[in-house]
Design a protein around this motif. Structure first.
Motif, PDB file in Angstrom:
ATOM      1  N   ILE A  26       5.399  -4.833 -13.723  1.00  0.00           N
ATOM      2  CA  ILE A  26       4.507  -5.242 -12.629  1.00  0.00           C
ATOM      3  C   ILE A  26       3.234  -4.404 -12.663  1.00  0.00           C
ATOM      4  O   ILE A  26       2.124  -4.933 -12.486  1.00  0.00           O
ATOM      5  CB  ILE A  26       5.225  -5.127 -11.267  1.00  0.00           C
ATOM      6  CG1 ILE A  26       6.348  -6.161 -11.175  1.00  0.00           C
ATOM      7  CG2 ILE A  26       4.228  -5.297 -10.120  1.00  0.00           C
ATOM      8  CD1 ILE A  26       7.312  -5.931 -10.023  1.00  0.00           C
ATOM      9  N   GLN A  27       3.377  -3.110 -12.900  1.00  0.00           N
ATOM     10  CA  GLN A  27       2.195  -2.249 -13.000  1.00  0.00           C
ATOM     11  C   GLN A  27       1.261  -2.737 -14.114  1.00  0.00           C
ATOM     12  O   GLN A  27       0.044  -2.823 -13.922  1.00  0.00           O
ATOM     13  CB  GLN A  27       2.600  -0.803 -13.271  1.00  0.00           C
ATOM     14  CG  GLN A  27       3.253  -0.125 -12.098  1.00  0.00           C
ATOM     15  CD  GLN A  27       3.847   1.230 -12.462  1.00  0.00           C
ATOM     16  OE1 GLN A  27       4.235   1.476 -13.606  1.00  0.00           O
ATOM     17  NE2 GLN A  27       3.918   2.113 -11.481  1.00  0.00           N
ATOM     18  N   ARG A  28       1.840  -3.066 -15.258  1.00  0.00           N
ATOM     19  CA  ARG A  28       1.025  -3.573 -16.379  1.00  0.00           C
ATOM     20  C   ARG A  28       0.356  -4.892 -16.002  1.00  0.00           C
ATOM     21  O   ARG A  28      -0.805  -5.128 -16.364  1.00  0.00           O
ATOM     22  CB  ARG A  28       1.882  -3.755 -17.628  1.00  0.00           C
ATOM     23  CG  ARG A  28       2.165  -2.451 -18.362  1.00  0.00           C
ATOM     24  CD  ARG A  28       2.804  -2.693 -19.718  1.00  0.00           C
ATOM     25  NE  ARG A  28       4.100  -3.361 -19.634  1.00  0.00           N
ATOM     26  CZ  ARG A  28       5.266  -2.759 -19.433  1.00  0.00           C
ATOM     27  NH1 ARG A  28       5.324  -1.453 -19.282  1.00  0.00           N
ATOM     28  NH2 ARG A  28       6.386  -3.459 -19.383  1.00  0.00           N
ATOM     29  N   MET A  29       1.081  -5.738 -15.282  1.00  0.00           N
ATOM     30  CA  MET A  29       0.510  -7.019 -14.871  1.00  0.00           C
ATOM     31  C   MET A  29      -0.711  -6.808 -13.981  1.00  0.00           C
ATOM     32  O   MET A  29      -1.722  -7.495 -14.132  1.00  0.00           O
ATOM     33  CB  MET A  29       1.557  -7.864 -14.140  1.00  0.00           C
ATOM     34  CG  MET A  29       2.673  -8.355 -15.030  1.00  0.00           C
ATOM     35  SD  MET A  29       3.954  -9.222 -14.088  1.00  0.00           S
ATOM     36  CE  MET A  29       3.144 -10.800 -13.810  1.00  0.00           C
ATOM     37  N   VAL A  30      -0.613  -5.866 -13.059  1.00  0.00           N
ATOM     38  CA  VAL A  30      -1.740  -5.583 -12.176  1.00  0.00           C
ATOM     39  C   VAL A  30      -2.901  -4.999 -12.983  1.00  0.00           C
ATOM     40  O   VAL A  30      -4.063  -5.385 -12.797  1.00  0.00           O
ATOM     41  CB  VAL A  30      -1.307  -4.630 -11.032  1.00  0.00           C
ATOM     42  CG1 VAL A  30      -2.509  -4.143 -10.241  1.00  0.00           C
ATOM     43  CG2 VAL A  30      -0.305  -5.327 -10.115  1.00  0.00           C
ATOM     44  N   GLU A  31      -2.582  -4.089 -13.902  1.00  0.00           N
ATOM     45  CA  GLU A  31      -3.628  -3.469 -14.727  1.00  0.00           C
ATOM     46  C   GLU A  31      -4.376  -4.498 -15.581  1.00  0.00           C
ATOM     47  O   GLU A  31      -5.583  -4.374 -15.785  1.00  0.00           O
ATOM     48  CB  GLU A  31      -3.012  -2.409 -15.654  1.00  0.00           C
ATOM     49  CG  GLU A  31      -2.549  -1.167 -14.937  1.00  0.00           C
ATOM     50  CD  GLU A  31      -1.736  -0.229 -15.815  1.00  0.00           C
ATOM     51  OE1 GLU A  31      -1.401   0.860 -15.318  1.00  0.00           O
ATOM     52  OE2 GLU A  31      -1.417  -0.584 -16.982  1.00  0.00           O
ATOM     53  N   THR A  32      -3.653  -5.503 -16.059  1.00  0.00           N
ATOM     54  CA  THR A  32      -4.277  -6.499 -16.937  1.00  0.00           C
ATOM     55  C   THR A  32      -4.812  -7.710 -16.181  1.00  0.00           C
ATOM     56  O   THR A  32      -5.322  -8.641 -16.811  1.00  0.00           O
ATOM     57  CB  THR A  32      -3.288  -6.972 -18.027  1.00  0.00           C
ATOM     58  OG1 THR A  32      -2.148  -7.568 -17.401  1.00  0.00           O
ATOM     59  CG2 THR A  32      -2.872  -5.814 -18.918  1.00  0.00           C
ATOM     60  N   LEU A  40       3.587 -11.573  -7.766  1.00  0.00           N
ATOM     61  CA  LEU A  40       4.505 -11.735  -6.629  1.00  0.00           C
ATOM     62  C   LEU A  40       5.864 -12.268  -7.078  1.00  0.00           C
ATOM     63  O   LEU A  40       6.894 -11.864  -6.528  1.00  0.00           O
ATOM     64  CB  LEU A  40       3.892 -12.641  -5.567  1.00  0.00           C
ATOM     65  CG  LEU A  40       2.687 -12.060  -4.823  1.00  0.00           C
ATOM     66  CD1 LEU A  40       2.118 -13.088  -3.861  1.00  0.00           C
ATOM     67  CD2 LEU A  40       3.054 -10.785  -4.096  1.00  0.00           C
ATOM     68  N   THR A  41       5.876 -13.128  -8.075  1.00  0.00           N
ATOM     69  CA  THR A  41       7.145 -13.629  -8.612  1.00  0.00           C
ATOM     70  C   THR A  41       7.962 -12.486  -9.192  1.00  0.00           C
ATOM     71  O   THR A  41       9.181 -12.391  -8.956  1.00  0.00           O
ATOM     72  CB  THR A  41       6.883 -14.703  -9.687  1.00  0.00           C
ATOM     73  OG1 THR A  41       6.186 -15.789  -9.082  1.00  0.00           O
ATOM     74  CG2 THR A  41       8.174 -15.194 -10.313  1.00  0.00           C
ATOM     75  N   GLN A  42       7.306 -11.603  -9.928  1.00  0.00           N
ATOM     76  CA  GLN A  42       8.008 -10.455 -10.503  1.00  0.00           C
ATOM     77  C   GLN A  42       8.465  -9.472  -9.431  1.00  0.00           C
ATOM     78  O   GLN A  42       9.543  -8.877  -9.541  1.00  0.00           O
ATOM     79  CB  GLN A  42       7.128  -9.751 -11.540  1.00  0.00           C
ATOM     80  CG  GLN A  42       6.946 -10.550 -12.803  1.00  0.00           C
ATOM     81  CD  GLN A  42       8.272 -10.936 -13.438  1.00  0.00           C
ATOM     82  OE1 GLN A  42       9.151 -10.111 -13.630  1.00  0.00           O
ATOM     83  NE2 GLN A  42       8.420 -12.206 -13.755  1.00  0.00           N
ATOM     84  N   ILE A  43       7.668  -9.302  -8.392  1.00  0.00           N
ATOM     85  CA  ILE A  43       8.073  -8.430  -7.281  1.00  0.00           C
ATOM     86  C   ILE A  43       9.319  -9.003  -6.602  1.00  0.00           C
ATOM     87  O   ILE A  43      10.270  -8.273  -6.309  1.00  0.00           O
ATOM     88  CB  ILE A  43       6.924  -8.242  -6.272  1.00  0.00           C
ATOM     89  CG1 ILE A  43       5.829  -7.367  -6.901  1.00  0.00           C
ATOM     90  CG2 ILE A  43       7.433  -7.626  -4.965  1.00  0.00           C
ATOM     91  CD1 ILE A  43       4.552  -7.286  -6.079  1.00  0.00           C
TER      92      ILE A  43
END
Length: 88
Positions: A26-32, A40-43
């Motif tokens: 999720i952190q990588r998703m936000v960074e990219t 939100l799906t991953q959360i």
């Protein structure tokens, strides 16, 4: 409805490591700059994984309490754990 099953210590640790990996993802998703819906799906998926761990822990606690005759202290501890889990 999700069924609880007894989780061994190793099962719990494995599930927690997986959830940790999901959080890093999720952190990588936000960074990219992934889309909000994807993040939100991953959360939601991570929350479900952690809820399964919590239910497994509660199931284990209940099993132990029943096996030991379920003292008043055991029942109070379980109620406290359930109340805490229900708050979140």
């Amino acid at each position: 409805m999700t069924q609880c099953r007894h989780l061994s210590h190793d099962d719990i640790l494995l599930r927690l490591r997986r959830a940790e990996g999901q959080v890093r993802g999720i952190q990588r998703m936000v960074e990219t700059g992934e889309t909000c819906v994807d993040v939100l799906t991953q959360i939601a998926s991570t929350r479900a994984a952690l809820a399964a761990v919590a239910l497994g822990l509660l199931d284990d606690e209940i099993t132990r309490a029943v096996a030991s005759g379920g003292s008043a202290d055991d029942v109070a501890a379980i109620r406290s754990s359930l109340a805490l889990f229900a708050q979140h």
